[in-house]
Design an enzyme around this catalytic site. Structure first.
Site, PDB file in Angstrom:
ATOM      1  N   LEU A  30      -2.942 -14.742   2.311  1.00 20.99           N
ATOM      2  CA  LEU A  30      -3.304 -13.524   1.596  1.00 20.99           C
ATOM      3  C   LEU A  30      -2.065 -12.660   1.359  1.00 20.99           C
ATOM      4  CD1 LEU A  30      -5.465 -11.655   0.393  1.00 20.99           C
ATOM      5  CD2 LEU A  30      -5.699 -10.641   2.680  1.00 20.99           C
ATOM      6  N   HIS A  31      -1.236 -12.509   2.367  1.00 25.94           N
ATOM      7  CA  HIS A  31      -0.013 -11.707   2.246  1.00 25.94           C
ATOM      8  C   HIS A  31       0.875 -12.216   1.108  1.00 25.94           C
ATOM      9  CE1 HIS A  31       3.854  -9.927   3.064  1.00 25.94           C
ATOM     10  NE2 HIS A  31       4.343 -11.079   3.511  1.00 25.94           N
TER      11      HIS A  31
END
Length: 185
Positions: A30-31
């Site tokens: 996600l990052h």
């Protein structure tokens, strides 16, 4: 931030990965994706956090941003290990809270500052501020591998106190902010 969606981890006893490792992998993916596409408009929280981040990651944003995020293939390799809920409106009676990254001052940075301020010489700083002086923070964390140097690093996450009113702002590539709130329910 009028919509959200939950991503729940599904652990398989036959697999070697546990909840902590799966959350680390999910958070890292996600990052990387938020840093490329979200432009600070998507926040995150961990609704089941405690000493650990828990088994659920909640994404917060407007419907269009969340739809765009989920249309991308950033969950490749994790789709069979996660359960993704439908994008839903935030409940009317939700409170709000800041979910932010907390960083401890490293022994290295303390030494540099002490020398720069003239409090200690380099030799004194090396002997009086040992590497093991740094204590872990009392917050749950995700452990990620740095893309710049390959080292493992911990991203400590603090869920601040609940607030009655939302505060608008920008979220980092981690989906965290020290000023903007996310809905909490």
């Amino acid at each position: 931030m009028d919509h959200y969606l939950d991503i729940r981890l599904w652990t398989d006893p036959d697999l070697a990965l546990g909840t902590v490792e799966l959350m680390n992998t999910l958070f890292a993916k996600l990052h990387r994706h938020l840093g490329q596409t979200a432009n600070g408009r998507i926040g995150i929280s961990f609704p089941n956090h405690g000493k650990l981040l828990g088994d659920a990651l909640r994404l917060h944003g407007n419907r269009q941003d969340l739809q765009q995020l989920m249309a991308d293939n950033w969950l490749q390799g994790l789709r069979d290990l996660t359960r993704i809920a439908a994008i839903s409106p935030v409940p009317d009676q939700a409170s709000h809270r800041i979910v932010r990254r907390v960083q401890a001052k490293s022994a290295h940075n303390k030494r540099l500052r002490s020398v720069r301020k003239g409090w200690l010489t380099e030799t004194e700083a090396q002997t009086t501020i040992p590497d093991d002086q740094q204590k872990p923070l009392p917050f749950p964390y995700a452990e990620l591998q740095s893309k710049s140097n390959g080292n493992l690093m911990r991203v400590y996450i603090q869920h601040g106190p609940e607030q009655p009113e939302p505060v608008a702002g920008i979220f980092t590539a981690y989906g965290l902010s020290s000023t903007a709130t996310i809905p909490w329910f």
